[in-house]
Write a protein that holds these residues in place. Structure first.
Motif, PDB file in Angstrom:
ATOM      1  N   GLY A 120      55.051  18.757   7.984  1.00  0.00           N
ATOM      2  CA  GLY A 120      55.926  19.350   8.989  1.00  0.00           C
ATOM      3  C   GLY A 120      55.200  19.581  10.302  1.00  0.00           C
ATOM      4  O   GLY A 120      55.738  19.329  11.386  1.00  0.00           O
ATOM      5  N   LEU A 163      54.619  16.216  12.064  1.00  0.00           N
ATOM      6  CA  LEU A 163      55.845  15.683  12.654  1.00  0.00           C
ATOM      7  C   LEU A 163      56.207  16.375  13.961  1.00  0.00           C
ATOM      8  O   LEU A 163      56.670  15.735  14.906  1.00  0.00           O
ATOM      9  CB  LEU A 163      57.006  15.818  11.667  1.00  0.00           C
ATOM     10  CG  LEU A 163      56.975  14.924  10.435  1.00  0.00           C
ATOM     11  CD1 LEU A 163      58.126  15.280   9.494  1.00  0.00           C
ATOM     12  CD2 LEU A 163      57.036  13.455  10.804  1.00  0.00           C
ATOM     13  N   ILE A 164      55.963  17.669  14.046  1.00  0.00           N
ATOM     14  CA  ILE A 164      56.463  18.434  15.186  1.00  0.00           C
ATOM     15  C   ILE A 164      55.416  18.666  16.268  1.00  0.00           C
ATOM     16  O   ILE A 164      55.770  18.954  17.420  1.00  0.00           O
ATOM     17  CB  ILE A 164      57.048  19.780  14.698  1.00  0.00           C
ATOM     18  CG1 ILE A 164      58.044  20.335  15.715  1.00  0.00           C
ATOM     19  CG2 ILE A 164      55.951  20.785  14.401  1.00  0.00           C
ATOM     20  CD1 ILE A 164      58.857  21.504  15.197  1.00  0.00           C
ATOM     21  N   ASP A 198      52.975  17.732  19.005  1.00  0.00           N
ATOM     22  CA  ASP A 198      52.746  16.588  19.883  1.00  0.00           C
ATOM     23  C   ASP A 198      51.274  16.324  20.136  1.00  0.00           C
ATOM     24  O   ASP A 198      50.903  15.237  20.592  1.00  0.00           O
ATOM     25  CB  ASP A 198      53.470  16.805  21.217  1.00  0.00           C
ATOM     26  CG  ASP A 198      53.572  15.525  22.033  1.00  0.00           C
ATOM     27  OD1 ASP A 198      54.017  14.500  21.473  1.00  0.00           O
ATOM     28  OD2 ASP A 198      53.188  15.543  23.222  1.00  0.00           O
ATOM     29  N   LEU A 207      61.813   8.184  10.359  1.00  0.00           N
ATOM     30  CA  LEU A 207      61.749   9.628  10.592  1.00  0.00           C
ATOM     31  C   LEU A 207      60.509   9.984  11.409  1.00  0.00           C
ATOM     32  O   LEU A 207      60.576  10.773  12.361  1.00  0.00           O
ATOM     33  CB  LEU A 207      61.736  10.377   9.258  1.00  0.00           C
ATOM     34  CG  LEU A 207      61.535  11.893   9.319  1.00  0.00           C
ATOM     35  CD1 LEU A 207      62.647  12.556  10.115  1.00  0.00           C
ATOM     36  CD2 LEU A 207      61.450  12.480   7.916  1.00  0.00           C
ATOM     37  N   ALA A 228      60.481  11.603  15.204  1.00  0.00           N
ATOM     38  CA  ALA A 228      59.819  12.870  15.500  1.00  0.00           C
ATOM     39  C   ALA A 228      58.729  12.729  16.553  1.00  0.00           C
ATOM     40  O   ALA A 228      58.553  13.615  17.400  1.00  0.00           O
ATOM     41  CB  ALA A 228      59.221  13.446  14.213  1.00  0.00           C
ATOM     42  N   LYS A 229      57.981  11.617  16.523  1.00  0.00           N
ATOM     43  CA  LYS A 229      56.786  11.527  17.353  1.00  0.00           C
ATOM     44  C   LYS A 229      56.866  10.485  18.455  1.00  0.00           C
ATOM     45  O   LYS A 229      56.050  10.521  19.381  1.00  0.00           O
ATOM     46  CB  LYS A 229      55.560  11.226  16.481  1.00  0.00           C
ATOM     47  CG  LYS A 229      55.310  12.273  15.407  1.00  0.00           C
ATOM     48  CD  LYS A 229      53.905  12.250  14.904  1.00  0.00           C
ATOM     49  CE  LYS A 229      52.922  12.791  15.883  1.00  0.00           C
ATOM     50  NZ  LYS A 229      53.083  14.221  16.171  1.00  0.00           N
TER      51      LYS A 229
END
Length: 399
Positions: free
Chosen positions: A245, A248-249, A251, A271, A275-276
């Motif tokens: 998690g 993914l979030i 940066d 996915l 996300a990225k």
């Protein structure tokens, strides 16, 4: 095409050039190992330049920046842990034939003495002529990882981060270690991450059971990459987002990706990209010695591996044990399963790694002044020729 390997000035023409933001049909002029000019169709060299240039026909294929593999253990029956030049030659030659022009020699979790031997061998290899793909340095994958997520790493050699080892290694072999993978939840990891970041070494999380907050804290100290995203890490849960998690979030963290259809499902790849974005994903192979070899019995980090139908797994425990992937194979898989353009995929195969390694001014994209690290493919993205600093290191046999 072979004349370009010895010519100081050559021109590859009739080719689709994959730039950072577009594809241009035209030609690329190379002088003394560097890209001199990128010419779109209708633009030509002057008569004086053409008089001394060797011409290479791209046959309407694609010219891409050479691939950079930040995570590769071996290939063609050899492993970097062999710590000998003939193995390094086998690996760099094999991967150059699949479009890789630069890589990091990736170690396994092993004794300090075994890691010392690889570092010395890599230093010696870089000091001499490198005839195939360039070795940009070493990626230490472990031994500072989690016992809960060893994957194909040997648990007998897992230890807490040893900052003194890192200082000894970098003092003895300055600039050689370019990436280190560890578990941020281990004692001493945050101090190690901050020190690595201060040295310009990529600090990466991998083989880790870190919770979300631990990864964010590590990013605050300089963690900037996740090793083989999804694999060998605490997964995503809606009440505890875990390592995945956070990756993914966050940066600040680049996500490595093994795009072989065995390590990560195409939906999970999409996915990750959602996300990225393509600016924060790095294609890697995580290839082991079995890459380019028949199915059968192999070893990785001293552990027995069985390769069947191109999939490598530990004999004991059945965990995935690296891959048999090549970079061009990853590129083709991404083209088939993501709907992304070759421009975006090229960024993940070359440009992003170059930025992480701090060498984007030299390589990782096609442009005037850059090293001529190039790969020519046909329309189906089969590698036809590879150049490293303008020198031909691979050419497909025409049959």
């Amino acid at each position: 095409m072979t004349e370009s390997s010895s010519s100081a000035s050559w021109l590859i023409h009739h080719v689709n050039i994959v730039l950072e933001d577009q594809i241009v049909s035209g030609s690329v002029h190379v002088e003394r190992g560097r890209i001199s000019r990128v010419l779109s169709d209708g633009c030509e060299l002057d008569a004086e330049a053409m008089a001394s240039v060797v011409s290479v026909d791209g046959l309407g294929g694609y010219l891409l920046p050479g691939f950079i593999d930040m995570h590769v253990h071996g290939g063609s029956g050899a492993d970097f842990m062999d710590a000998e030049r003939k193995s390094f030659d086998k690996i760099t030659r094999f991967h150059a034939s699949h479009g890789t022009t630069g890589m990091l020699a990736t170690t396994m979790t092993a004794s300090k003495e075994a890691i010392d031997a690889v570092l010395q061998a890599a230093e010696d290899y870089r000091a001499a002529e490198m005839p195939y793909a360039s070795l940009y340095g070493v990626h230490l994958e472990g031994p500072f990882i989690s016992e809960k997520w060893p994957g194909a790493q040997n648990p007998a050699f897992i230890v807490d981060p040893q900052l003194e080892w890192l200082k000894q290694w970098t003092a003895k072999w300055p600039g050689l270690i370019r990436q280190l993978t560890l578990a941020p939840e281990r004692k001493g990891s945050l101090d190690a991450i901050a020190w690595l970041a201060g040295q310009g070494i990529v600090a990466a999380c991998g083989h880790t059971d870190a919770v979300y907050e631990e990864i964010i804290a590590a990013a605050d100290d300089g963690l900037s990459q996740a090793v083989h995203t999804y694999n060998a890490m605490r997964g995503l849960h809606h009440r505890e987002p875990g390592t995945l998690g956070a990756v993914l979030i966050e940066d600040r963290i680049y996500g490595e990706l093994i795009a072989d259809g065995k390590h990560v499902h195409p939906a999970a790849i999409r996915l990750l990209l959602a996300a990225k974005s393509t600016d924060k994903v790095i294609l890697i192979t995580d290839a082991m010695a079995a890459a380019g070899m028949p199915d059968g019995d192999y070893a990785l980090g001293g552990l027995a591996v069985v390769v069947k139908d191109g999939e490598a797994r530990l004999r004991e425990g059945n965990a995935l044990a690296g891959s048999c992937l090549t970079m061009i194979g990853a590129v083709r898989f991404m083209l088939e399963h993501t709907g992304l353009s070759i421009v975006d995929i090229s960024r993940m195969a070359s440009g992003n790694a170059a930025k992480q390694l701090g060498i984007s001014s030299l390589t990782g994209s096609i442009g005037a002044g850059k090293q001529a690290d190039l790969v020519l493919t046909d329309a189906q993205f089969n590698v036809k020729q590879t150049w490293v600093q303008g020198r031909s290191v691979y050419e497909a046999v025409v049959v």
